[in-house]
Design a protein around this motif. Structure first.
Motif, PDB file in Angstrom:
ATOM      1  N   LEU A   6      36.313   8.972 -21.374  1.00 57.54           N
ATOM      2  CA  LEU A   6      36.392   8.837 -19.917  1.00 57.54           C
ATOM      3  C   LEU A   6      36.686  10.207 -19.321  1.00 57.54           C
ATOM      4  CD1 LEU A   6      38.317   5.720 -18.595  1.00 57.54           C
ATOM      5  CD2 LEU A   6      35.873   6.170 -18.574  1.00 57.54           C
ATOM      6  N   GLY A   7      35.740  10.719 -18.560  1.00 58.18           N
ATOM      7  CA  GLY A   7      35.934  12.021 -17.928  1.00 58.18           C
ATOM      8  C   GLY A   7      36.291  13.088 -18.938  1.00 58.18           C
ATOM      9  N   GLU A   8      37.324  13.849 -18.622  1.00 58.29           N
ATOM     10  CA  GLU A   8      37.795  14.904 -19.535  1.00 58.29           C
ATOM     11  C   GLU A   8      39.080  14.477 -20.240  1.00 58.29           C
ATOM     12  OE1 GLU A   8      36.224  19.022 -17.642  1.00 58.29           O
ATOM     13  OE2 GLU A   8      37.764  18.038 -16.442  1.00 58.29           O
ATOM     14  N   THR A   9      39.301  13.176 -20.334  1.00 54.02           N
ATOM     15  CA  THR A   9      40.523  12.667 -20.962  1.00 54.02           C
ATOM     16  C   THR A   9      40.317  12.455 -22.457  1.00 54.02           C
ATOM     17  OG1 THR A   9      40.010  10.298 -20.820  1.00 54.02           O
ATOM     18  CG2 THR A   9      40.863  11.347 -18.816  1.00 54.02           C
ATOM     19  N   ASP A  10      41.391  12.035 -23.124  1.00 53.82           N
ATOM     20  CA  ASP A  10      41.314  11.683 -24.549  1.00 53.82           C
ATOM     21  C   ASP A  10      41.059  10.190 -24.722  1.00 53.82           C
ATOM     22  OD1 ASP A  10      41.816  14.266 -25.370  1.00 53.82           O
ATOM     23  OD2 ASP A  10      43.990  13.998 -25.322  1.00 53.82           O
ATOM     24  N   LYS A 185      44.440  14.387 -11.301  1.00 50.67           N
ATOM     25  CA  LYS A 185      43.154  14.543 -11.995  1.00 50.67           C
ATOM     26  C   LYS A 185      42.596  13.152 -12.279  1.00 50.67           C
ATOM     27  CE  LYS A 185      40.985  16.946 -15.902  1.00 50.67           C
ATOM     28  NZ  LYS A 185      40.060  17.767 -15.138  1.00 50.67           N
ATOM     29  N   LEU A 186      41.459  12.875 -11.701  1.00 49.65           N
ATOM     30  CA  LEU A 186      40.836  11.563 -11.883  1.00 49.65           C
ATOM     31  C   LEU A 186      39.976  11.543 -13.143  1.00 49.65           C
ATOM     32  CD1 LEU A 186      39.575  10.788  -8.253  1.00 49.65           C
ATOM     33  CD2 LEU A 186      41.635   9.885  -9.375  1.00 49.65           C
ATOM     34  N   ALA A 187      39.982  10.394 -13.809  1.00 49.60           N
ATOM     35  CA  ALA A 187      39.121  10.209 -14.973  1.00 49.60           C
ATOM     36  C   ALA A 187      37.784   9.608 -14.569  1.00 49.60           C
ATOM     37  CB  ALA A 187      39.810   9.296 -15.994  1.00 49.60           C
ATOM     38  N   SER A 188      37.803   8.747 -13.533  1.00 49.95           N
ATOM     39  CA  SER A 188      36.613   7.935 -13.293  1.00 49.95           C
ATOM     40  C   SER A 188      36.587   7.312 -11.904  1.00 49.95           C
ATOM     41  CB  SER A 188      36.569   6.809 -14.328  1.00 49.95           C
ATOM     42  OG  SER A 188      37.774   6.038 -14.253  1.00 49.95           O
ATOM     43  N   ASN A 189      35.398   6.797 -11.578  1.00 49.63           N
ATOM     44  CA  ASN A 189      35.198   6.006 -10.366  1.00 49.63           C
ATOM     45  C   ASN A 189      34.431   4.756 -10.777  1.00 49.63           C
ATOM     46  OD1 ASN A 189      34.931   5.075  -7.747  1.00 49.63           O
ATOM     47  ND2 ASN A 189      33.661   6.769  -7.025  1.00 49.63           N
ATOM     48  N   GLN A 190      34.943   3.600 -10.395  1.00 51.62           N
ATOM     49  CA  GLN A 190      34.265   2.337 -10.701  1.00 51.62           C
ATOM     50  C   GLN A 190      33.536   1.872  -9.449  1.00 51.62           C
ATOM     51  OE1 GLN A 190      35.348  -2.264 -11.897  1.00 51.62           O
ATOM     52  NE2 GLN A 190      36.635  -0.650 -12.743  1.00 51.62           N
ATOM     53  N   ASN A 211      31.329  17.265 -11.839  1.00 52.01           N
ATOM     54  CA  ASN A 211      32.786  17.425 -11.974  1.00 52.01           C
ATOM     55  C   ASN A 211      33.369  16.689 -13.181  1.00 52.01           C
ATOM     56  OD1 ASN A 211      33.755  18.945  -9.371  1.00 52.01           O
ATOM     57  ND2 ASN A 211      32.171  17.523  -8.704  1.00 52.01           N
ATOM     58  N   HIS A 212      32.501  16.260 -14.083  1.00 53.03           N
ATOM     59  CA  HIS A 212      32.927  15.641 -15.350  1.00 53.03           C
ATOM     60  C   HIS A 212      33.797  14.406 -15.142  1.00 53.03           C
ATOM     61  CE1 HIS A 212      31.302  19.333 -16.929  1.00 53.03           C
ATOM     62  NE2 HIS A 212      32.177  20.033 -16.236  1.00 53.03           N
ATOM     63  N   LYS A 213      33.387  13.559 -14.210  1.00 58.90           N
ATOM     64  CA  LYS A 213      34.066  12.280 -13.989  1.00 58.90           C
ATOM     65  C   LYS A 213      33.169  11.165 -14.529  1.00 58.90           C
ATOM     66  CE  LYS A 213      37.003  14.695 -11.757  1.00 58.90           C
ATOM     67  NZ  LYS A 213      38.177  15.141 -12.542  1.00 58.90           N
ATOM     68  N   SER A 214      33.793  10.160 -15.101  1.00 55.96           N
ATOM     69  CA  SER A 214      33.015   9.021 -15.594  1.00 55.96           C
ATOM     70  C   SER A 214      32.711   8.048 -14.469  1.00 55.96           C
ATOM     71  CB  SER A 214      33.785   8.290 -16.690  1.00 55.96           C
ATOM     72  OG  SER A 214      33.685   9.004 -17.905  1.00 55.96           O
ATOM     73  N   ILE A 215      31.611   7.328 -14.624  1.00 55.92           N
ATOM     74  CA  ILE A 215      31.295   6.234 -13.708  1.00 55.92           C
ATOM     75  C   ILE A 215      31.294   4.944 -14.507  1.00 55.92           C
ATOM     76  CG2 ILE A 215      29.524   5.172 -12.259  1.00 55.92           C
ATOM     77  CD1 ILE A 215      28.717   7.958 -11.373  1.00 55.92           C
ATOM     78  N   LEU A 216      32.088   3.995 -14.025  1.00 55.30           N
ATOM     79  CA  LEU A 216      32.108   2.648 -14.594  1.00 55.30           C
ATOM     80  C   LEU A 216      31.270   1.791 -13.659  1.00 55.30           C
ATOM     81  CD1 LEU A 216      34.670   4.149 -15.680  1.00 55.30           C
ATOM     82  CD2 LEU A 216      35.800   1.946 -15.753  1.00 55.30           C
ATOM     83  N   ALA A 217      30.114   1.376 -14.124  1.00 53.19           N
ATOM     84  CA  ALA A 217      29.188   0.618 -13.275  1.00 53.19           C
ATOM     85  C   ALA A 217      29.536  -0.862 -13.303  1.00 53.19           C
ATOM     86  CB  ALA A 217      27.754   0.826 -13.758  1.00 53.19           C
TER      87      ALA A 217
END
Length: 331
Positions: A6-10, A185-190, A211-217
């Motif tokens: 997820l994004g730039e997280t672990d 710091k955000l990991a994602s946007n759903q 910006n290396h953010k994940s998208i949860l569709a």
């Protein structure tokens, strides 16, 4: 199963994630608790280790069922994604909409993401889920009555306390994400995304890729429309929110089914259902990290998980997109 960061997280999540909105019954015309729990367990057995829920789904019910489903699974083997900021037990914040609970009682839903409210919501969610931390905590909808910085400061505090691992947002536009990023710091946007609802391709997807953010569709199957099982004249049960949506107008069902007929030979060739082809197309789409897919029973959950076995070449994706670009829905 495939797993993605997820994004730039672990934090790694399953590319197909179990969406537990329908499990709460609310706005889906009810549910069967045991079947919902069995669906989540079946999904987990097939590698879907990530479950997305929210307090508002059944007013706590979905979270409670998730808690029951993951009981006995080592906590580090499952990723719990939940949300905050939609209250049915207070009139603070911005009025959202009128609804009814699972027993048919009137319900006023408010969008509220004040600091103290979030701290309380988190405690309530942890209790219902039977855990001591949440992997991804997401604001459910923007709340115009609370500064975004105040909301995100509350999440930082929860992170410091070890109750939340990563911060996410849901239904945020690019400007709101940028404002949130000034604090956390955000990991994602759903966000909603499907073959027939692709507006985020204009702005949210490019921003998240850059910006290396994940998208949860969410709603990648457009609430069942893209299974090919809907027919004009479709009747929905009482309390089912789909009845009023444009996607389920007879003409749009007709047009969508005509599109699905064009891509069905490709699904048949791969021994896949239309639904599985749609899920695979979704997680192959640039910028999309995860497809959130619901299931009412173990059989549906199994079908969803097996979508990961479908492989699509660049030419096949181009073919699907070509047919899709010819599909026009009416308002």
């Amino acid at each position: 199963m495939e797993y993605r960061k997820l994004g730039e997280t672990d934090l790694s999540v399953s590319a197909i994630t179990f969406g537990a909105w329908a499990a709460g019954g609310w706005m889906w015309g009810g549910n069967d608790d045991q079947a919902a729990i069995e669906a989540m367990k079946a999904a987990y057995d097939l590698g879907i280790t990530t479950i997305d829920t929210a307090p508002i789904y059944g007013q706590g019910k979905s979270e409670e069922l998730v808690g029951q489903a993951i009981k006995g699974i080592p906590r580090d083997k499952v990723q719990i994604l939940t949300k905050y900021g939609m209250r049915w037990d207070t009139t603070q914040g911005t009025f959202g909409f009128k609804s009814k609970d699972n027993d048919g009682h009137d319900l006023d839903v408010y969008k509220f993401a004040g600091k103290d409210s979030i701290i309380k919501e988190c405690e309530d969610s942890l209790k219902r889920l039977g855990t001591d931390y949440i992997d991804l905590y997401q604001i459910h909808w923007p709340d115009a009555s609370t500064p975004i910085a105040e909301t995100m400061e509350a999440i930082i505090r929860l992170q410091e306390q070890g109750k939340v691992r990563e911060a996410g947002v849901s239904n945020y536009n690019v400007q709101q994400m940028q404002e949130a990023e000034q604090t956390i710091k955000l990991a994602s946007n759903q966000v909603p995304f499907s073959m027939v609802k692709r507006d985020i391709e204009q702005d949210v997807i490019p921003y998240c890729i850059e910006n290396h953010k994940s998208i949860l569709a969410y709603s990648p199957m457009e609430r069942g429309l893209l299974t090919g099982k809907m027919k004009p004249g479709q009747q929905f049960g009482e309390g089912d929110h789909r009845a009023g949506l444009k996607f389920f107008k007879d003409e749009n069902i007709r047009r969508t089914n005509a599109f699905l007929e064009k891509i069905k030979p490709l699904a048949d060739e791969k021994n896949a259902t239309l639904g599985q082809l749609v899920i695979r197309w979704t997680i192959e789409h640039p910028g999309i990290t995860v497809a959130l897919v619901g299931a009412r029973n173990a059989e549906q959950a199994t079908q969803n998980a097996k979508a990961i076995e479908v492989k699509l070449s660049t030419d096949e994706i181009d073919f699907i997109n070509k047919q899709l670009n010819e599909l026009q829905l009416v308002d």
